[in-house]
Every structure is written in structure tokens, then in C-alpha cells.
Design a protein around this motif. Structure first.
Motif, PDB file in Angstrom:
ATOM      1  N   LYS A 197       6.155 -19.706   7.407  1.00 48.86           N
ATOM      2  CA  LYS A 197       6.470 -20.796   8.326  1.00 48.86           C
ATOM      3  C   LYS A 197       5.615 -20.763   9.584  1.00 48.86           C
ATOM      4  CE  LYS A 197      10.449 -23.142  10.405  1.00 48.86           C
ATOM      5  NZ  LYS A 197      11.929 -23.124  10.582  1.00 48.86           N
ATOM      6  N   THR A 198       5.393 -19.589  10.144  1.00 52.65           N
ATOM      7  CA  THR A 198       4.616 -19.479  11.383  1.00 52.65           C
ATOM      8  C   THR A 198       3.570 -18.384  11.251  1.00 52.65           C
ATOM      9  OG1 THR A 198       6.105 -17.839  12.382  1.00 52.65           O
ATOM     10  CG2 THR A 198       6.633 -20.171  12.747  1.00 52.65           C
ATOM     11  N   LYS A 199       2.611 -18.389  12.174  1.00 52.51           N
ATOM     12  CA  LYS A 199       1.582 -17.348  12.189  1.00 52.51           C
ATOM     13  C   LYS A 199       2.207 -15.985  12.446  1.00 52.51           C
ATOM     14  CE  LYS A 199      -1.068 -17.181  15.784  1.00 52.51           C
ATOM     15  NZ  LYS A 199      -2.086 -17.538  16.803  1.00 52.51           N
ATOM     16  N   GLN A 200       3.277 -15.975  13.274  1.00 49.51           N
ATOM     17  CA  GLN A 200       3.936 -14.707  13.595  1.00 49.51           C
ATOM     18  C   GLN A 200       4.630 -14.105  12.382  1.00 49.51           C
ATOM     19  OE1 GLN A 200       4.016 -17.414  15.418  1.00 49.51           O
ATOM     20  NE2 GLN A 200       3.170 -16.813  17.398  1.00 49.51           N
ATOM     21  N   SER A 201       4.942 -14.947  11.385  1.00 47.44           N
ATOM     22  CA  SER A 201       5.621 -14.436  10.200  1.00 47.44           C
ATOM     23  C   SER A 201       4.705 -13.555   9.350  1.00 47.44           C
ATOM     24  CB  SER A 201       6.156 -15.600   9.350  1.00 47.44           C
ATOM     25  OG  SER A 201       7.168 -16.302  10.046  1.00 47.44           O
ATOM     26  N   ARG A 202       3.407 -13.732   9.495  1.00 44.59           N
ATOM     27  CA  ARG A 202       2.454 -12.854   8.797  1.00 44.59           C
ATOM     28  C   ARG A 202       2.397 -11.536   9.562  1.00 44.59           C
ATOM     29  NH1 ARG A 202      -1.310 -15.232   5.294  1.00 44.59           N
ATOM     30  NH2 ARG A 202      -2.777 -13.591   5.806  1.00 44.59           N
ATOM     31  N   ARG A 203       2.816 -10.462   8.906  1.00 40.97           N
ATOM     32  CA  ARG A 203       2.916  -9.200   9.616  1.00 40.97           C
ATOM     33  C   ARG A 203       2.755  -8.024   8.659  1.00 40.97           C
ATOM     34  NH1 ARG A 203       7.579 -11.705   8.457  1.00 40.97           N
ATOM     35  NH2 ARG A 203       9.486 -10.530   8.008  1.00 40.97           N
ATOM     36  N   THR A 204       2.463  -6.873   9.234  1.00 38.12           N
ATOM     37  CA  THR A 204       2.337  -5.631   8.478  1.00 38.12           C
ATOM     38  C   THR A 204       3.431  -4.678   8.944  1.00 38.12           C
ATOM     39  OG1 THR A 204      -0.046  -5.904   8.210  1.00 38.12           O
ATOM     40  CG2 THR A 204       0.847  -3.678   7.943  1.00 38.12           C
ATOM     41  N   LEU A 205       4.154  -4.100   7.992  1.00 40.11           N
ATOM     42  CA  LEU A 205       5.292  -3.246   8.318  1.00 40.11           C
ATOM     43  C   LEU A 205       5.120  -1.859   7.700  1.00 40.11           C
ATOM     44  CD1 LEU A 205       8.159  -5.804   7.606  1.00 40.11           C
ATOM     45  CD2 LEU A 205       7.226  -5.175   9.841  1.00 40.11           C
ATOM     46  N   PRO A 206       5.480  -0.813   8.438  1.00 40.43           N
ATOM     47  CA  PRO A 206       5.445   0.534   7.859  1.00 40.43           C
ATOM     48  C   PRO A 206       6.601   0.712   6.882  1.00 40.43           C
ATOM     49  CG  PRO A 206       6.349   0.602  10.071  1.00 40.43           C
ATOM     50  CD  PRO A 206       5.899  -0.811   9.856  1.00 40.43           C
ATOM     51  N   GLU A 230       0.866  -1.189   0.000  1.00 43.34           N
ATOM     52  CA  GLU A 230       0.000   0.000   0.000  1.00 43.34           C
ATOM     53  C   GLU A 230       0.898   1.232   0.000  1.00 43.34           C
ATOM     54  OE1 GLU A 230      -3.487  -0.105   2.668  1.00 43.34           O
ATOM     55  OE2 GLU A 230      -2.700  -2.049   3.347  1.00 43.34           O
ATOM     56  N   LEU A 231       1.190   1.720  -1.184  1.00 42.94           N
ATOM     57  CA  LEU A 231       2.124   2.844  -1.283  1.00 42.94           C
ATOM     58  C   LEU A 231       1.534   4.121  -0.714  1.00 42.94           C
ATOM     59  CD1 LEU A 231       3.666   2.157  -4.811  1.00 42.94           C
ATOM     60  CD2 LEU A 231       4.660   1.712  -2.554  1.00 42.94           C
ATOM     61  N   ASP A 232       0.265   4.369  -0.964  1.00 44.34           N
ATOM     62  CA  ASP A 232      -0.350   5.592  -0.437  1.00 44.34           C
ATOM     63  C   ASP A 232      -0.388   5.581   1.092  1.00 44.34           C
ATOM     64  OD1 ASP A 232      -0.736   6.543  -2.971  1.00 44.34           O
ATOM     65  OD2 ASP A 232      -2.773   5.734  -3.157  1.00 44.34           O
ATOM     66  N   ALA A 233      -0.660   4.408   1.663  1.00 39.85           N
ATOM     67  CA  ALA A 233      -0.719   4.302   3.128  1.00 39.85           C
ATOM     68  C   ALA A 233       0.668   4.125   3.737  1.00 39.85           C
ATOM     69  CB  ALA A 233      -1.609   3.127   3.533  1.00 39.85           C
ATOM     70  N   GLY A 234       1.653   3.785   2.904  1.00 40.00           N
ATOM     71  CA  GLY A 234       3.009   3.609   3.391  1.00 40.00           C
ATOM     72  C   GLY A 234       3.203   2.365   4.236  1.00 40.00           C
ATOM     73  N   ARG A 235       2.695   1.225   3.760  1.00 41.07           N
ATOM     74  CA  ARG A 235       2.899  -0.034   4.489  1.00 41.07           C
ATOM     75  C   ARG A 235       2.830  -1.215   3.533  1.00 41.07           C
ATOM     76  NH1 ARG A 235      -2.243   1.679   6.891  1.00 41.07           N
ATOM     77  NH2 ARG A 235      -3.963   0.688   5.747  1.00 41.07           N
ATOM     78  N   LEU A 236       3.407  -2.323   3.982  1.00 43.92           N
ATOM     79  CA  LEU A 236       3.323  -3.557   3.200  1.00 43.92           C
ATOM     80  C   LEU A 236       2.956  -4.709   4.116  1.00 43.92           C
ATOM     81  CD1 LEU A 236       6.005  -5.546   3.698  1.00 43.92           C
ATOM     82  CD2 LEU A 236       7.124  -3.866   2.276  1.00 43.92           C
ATOM     83  N   LEU A 252      11.689   4.321   0.891  1.00 41.32           N
ATOM     84  CA  LEU A 252      11.284   3.046   0.288  1.00 41.32           C
ATOM     85  C   LEU A 252      10.026   3.211  -0.549  1.00 41.32           C
ATOM     86  CD1 LEU A 252      11.857   0.190   2.919  1.00 41.32           C
ATOM     87  CD2 LEU A 252      13.032   0.571   0.756  1.00 41.32           C
ATOM     88  N   VAL A 253       9.105   4.059  -0.099  1.00 43.33           N
ATOM     89  CA  VAL A 253       7.889   4.312  -0.876  1.00 43.33           C
ATOM     90  C   VAL A 253       8.252   4.910  -2.229  1.00 43.33           C
ATOM     91  CG1 VAL A 253       5.762   5.669  -1.005  1.00 43.33           C
ATOM     92  CG2 VAL A 253       6.421   4.573   1.161  1.00 43.33           C
ATOM     93  N   ARG A 254       9.169   5.881  -2.227  1.00 43.19           N
ATOM     94  CA  ARG A 254       9.587   6.505  -3.490  1.00 43.19           C
ATOM     95  C   ARG A 254      10.291   5.491  -4.389  1.00 43.19           C
ATOM     96  NH1 ARG A 254      11.252  10.714   0.093  1.00 43.19           N
ATOM     97  NH2 ARG A 254      13.436  10.051  -0.155  1.00 43.19           N
ATOM     98  N   ALA A 255      11.142   4.666  -3.789  1.00 43.08           N
ATOM     99  CA  ALA A 255      11.864   3.677  -4.572  1.00 43.08           C
ATOM    100  C   ALA A 255      10.913   2.652  -5.172  1.00 43.08           C
ATOM    101  CB  ALA A 255      12.912   2.978  -3.701  1.00 43.08           C
TER     102      ALA A 255
END
Length: 402
Positions: free
Chosen positions: A262-271, A214-220, A276-279
């Protein structure tokens, strides 16, 4: 369940102990003999103790280790990832079975395990690979222990070969900045930027889809990973197939696939930091231009990082690209995974809460943070400056810094 002891006509003593019920429903009643009543009594008491502790093995002849391992692999396939199972199969088929597979499970001794280690070392297997074999055999025999096929795991009693894991040297801050600056002009270089700044694993980076960003929101969102799986036969009779599984005309389930993490914890959302957004915006535009240039041969995978015709980037090719990239930029050789160590180290030493770092990196155990918290040169210099200030004063510290 009562036991019985009596003397036979020939003078020997016999004891019978009822242990329980066999899998087929019949009574599991075991016999022990000895020349004296005292000896047979000891044997009977041992069986009774095993029954009480639920440690007695089932009736019948113990299977060979190779047969147990084959069955164990089939059962393990239900609960581990295909890549993990593939590693187990290599250990079993290539290393364990040829060396000690003929031993009966109950007759397996620590000395047999040590013989396995000696054979593997003599073949030139790397210490890390020997330890991988040990872990696989230990898991298989722990399952045998839990299912009462054996009364103790001989792997835990055998001497373990010495193994010193390779020293991990994360990138310095200067090296990381140098790579980030150069990566913007590199094809798929943003993938390296994500590894260095966010600590994404190789498979997680290559498994990113544009719908996860989500480039506009700045997260993946980290939801999938790309991995290479071994092919399996798709023909009716693999035994009669003249080709290997990889070349079987009906091969299946192999190649590059998007798989669950591999694990449930591996599913995550990062800012996403603004650089990085520009790139990523520039990378998306470059990918659109590549699609126009490729025309009808373009494969719309929806992935953020692709080859020149839109297909997934093979993990091994990505690692080779990283190695060549470091050489061109003039940075010392380092593994791609060292970029993840760099990101974790920089976060931890800047005082970011351990729980936050665990969430960002998808770790399940706090112990993982100690594996990634390295002392980089800049931190050692800062620690020295602070110690100098504490002992000799600010002026001396400033002078030593110059």
C-alpha cells in the motif's frame, strides 16, 4: 473583469458578471435579476466574491450525483489500489446511487445525506459499513469541491451516525506463547508465527516468496502482498455478455494476485529471531516433500506458504484456518489481525523506540502506535506491583504478588 448593472424597460434590474472562461473557451458571463437595484447589487457582489475566492461553480447545469460518482470512480481508478476501488464501487452502486443518486450535485443538502444514513440503517447495514459509505461519499464530494463543482461539502454538515469501533483485545503473553508452541506442528503454522512475533499483515505473510527470505542472514524482506481481486469482463461488449464478470469466458485481472504494498513504508526488511529461522527451515523441507508427493500437479509459485499443490493460499481460507487453529489449541476466539496488535503492543510496552516500531510495522504516521498500544493483563499487574512498591514498600508488593 468588470460587472455591469442596469434597469430594463419593464423596471427590473439586471446585473452581469464575467466569471472567467468556460472549458470550451467561451466567456463565462452570468446574469442576475431583481426587482430593486439594491437586491441585484447584492447578487452581483456575491458572484464577485465567489470569483475572487475561486469558489464559483462552472457554468451549465449541475450533473446528477450518480453521474458525478461514475466519473469519479473512473478517475479514482488511476490512483488507488484495485481492492480500494472495489470497495468504492460497492458503496456507490449498492448504497449511494439507489438512495440519493438522482439529486443534482449543487442541490445536494445535508438532509439528503442523513436520509441516506437512515435508509442504510433501515436495511440492516452494520454501523461500520455505514461509516465506510460515508467515507466514500465524503471523498467523492471533496473532489467535487476542489474542482469547484460544489461550493461546500454537505457530508461535513450532516449529522454522522454513531459508531463505536469493536474493542480490540490482543492476545496475552501466555496465549501468544501457547500458539507459537503449537504452530510448529501445524501445516503453514509458521505463517501464524510470523504474524504473532513480527506483526506481518495477512496479505504480507501470504505474499512472501522464498527469494524474500534469507535464512542464513536471518532476515526477510516484505516486498509484495497477496490479495484477491474482482474479475473484470474481457469480452468486447460486457453489456451483451450473458455471464457476470466472474463467469465471463474472457474474464481478466481477477483472482489471487501478488500486488504492490500500500505504501512505500510498507516495504521493509525485518530481522528473524533464531526460533523463526529454525521453523522456516523445517517448513521449507516439508514443502519440498509435499512437492515430491504432488508430482506433476505441483505449481511452482515460489511462495513460502502454499496449498497442497503449490498454489497460493486464499486469504479467507487462511483466516478460517486461524480460527480453527485457535479452537484446537484452546485459545479464546480472536481475529488474525489481533496477532499484529499483539506484536505491536508487546514491542511498545517493552520500551522499544516508537520510530523503530513504525519501521517494523510499515506505518506512515506516529498516531498508529496509539491504536496498537493496548494494556494487556500482565502489564496491568506489573503496574499494580510497581505502585504497591512505591506506596507500601517492596515487602508488601512481593506479598501481593503471591
Amino acid at each position: 473583469m468588470r460587472s455591469s448593472i442596469f434597469q430594463t424597460a419593464d423596471g427590473r434590474w439586471v446585473g452581469f458578471v464575467t466569471m472567467g472562461i468556460r472549458p470550451d473557451g467561451s466567456v463565462d458571463r452570468r446574469k442576475r435579476t431583481a426587482p430593486t437595484r439594491a437586491d441585484v447589487t447584492r447578487k452581483v457582489r456575491l458572484l464577485e466574491q465567489q470569483r475572487a475566492e475561486a469558489s464559483a461553480v462552472p457554468a451549465g447545469r449541475s450533473p446528477r450525483l450518480e453521474d458525478w460518482l461514475r466519473d469519479w470512480l473512473v478517475a479514482t481508478a488511476l490512483r488507488v489500489r484495485p481492492s480500494t476501488l472495489s470497495g468504492y464501487r460497492v458503496d456507490v452502486d449498492t448504497h449511494i446511487v439507489p438512495a440519493i443518486g438522482k439529486h443534482r450535485l449543487l442541490a445536494l443538502e445535508p438532509e439528503h445525506i442523513e436520509h441516506l444514513y437512515t435508509e442504510l440503517a433501515a436495511k440492516g447495514l452494520a454501523p461500520g459499513s455505514v461509516h465506510h459509505v460515508r467515507r466514500t461519499l465524503n471523498k467523492a464530494l471533496n473532489d467535487a469541491l476542489r474542482r469547484r463543482r460544489i461550493v461546500r461539502n454537505p457530508v461535513t454538515l450532516a449529522h454522522t451516525p454513531r459508531y463505536d469501533p469493536p474493542e480490540i483485545e490482543p492476545l496475552t503473553v501466555a496465549e501468544a506463547r501457547r500458539l507459537l508452541a503449537a504452530a510448529e506442528d501445524e501445516r503453514n503454522g509458521v505463517a501464524f508465527m510470523l504474524a504473532i512475533s513480527l506483526g506481518l499483515r495477512r496479505g504480507e505473510v501470504l505474499g512472501l516468496s522464498w527469494k524474500d527470505v534469507e535464512l542464513d542472514a536471518g532476515r526477510l524482506h516484505v516486498r509484495k502482498q497477496l490479495e484477491r481481486r474482482n474479475w473484470r469482463h474481457g469480452c468486447v461488449s460486457p453489456i451483451d455478455c450473458e455471464e457476470s464478470a466472474a463467469k465471463c469466458p474472457q474474464r481478466k485481472d481477477g483472482g489471487l494476485v501478488l500486488s504492490e504494498l500500500k505504501t512505500k513504508q510498507s516495504r521493509r526488511t525485518l530481522p528473524l529471531p533464531e526460533p523463526l529461522v529454525r521453523a522456516l527451515r523445517r517448513h521449507r523441507q516439508a514443502q519440498r516433500e509435499a512437492q515430491i508427493h504432488a508430482g506433476s500437479v505441483w505449481h511452482d509459485s515460489g511462495l513460502v506458504f502454499t496449498n497442497t499443490v503449490g498454489r497460493p493460499v486464499a486469504p479467507r481460507d487462511h483466516s478460517v484456518h486461524w480460527t480453527e487453529f485457535l479452537e484446537r489449541v484452546g485459545v479464546r476466539p480472536a481475529r488474525l489481525h489481533d496477532a499484529r496488535h499483539t506484536a505491536a503492543t508487546l514491542l511498545l510496552v517493552q520500551g522499544v523506540d516508537q520510530r523503530v516500531v513504525m519501521g517494523m510495522f510499515g506505518w506512515t504516521s506516529p498516531a498508529m502506535t496509539t491504536r496498537y498500544q493496548h494494556v494487556v493483563p500482565e502489564l496491568a499487574e506489573e503496574a499494580s506491583r510497581r505502585m504497591t512498591t512505591a506506596l507500601w514498600g517492596e515487602g508488601v508488593a512481593e506479598g501481593s504478588a503471591r
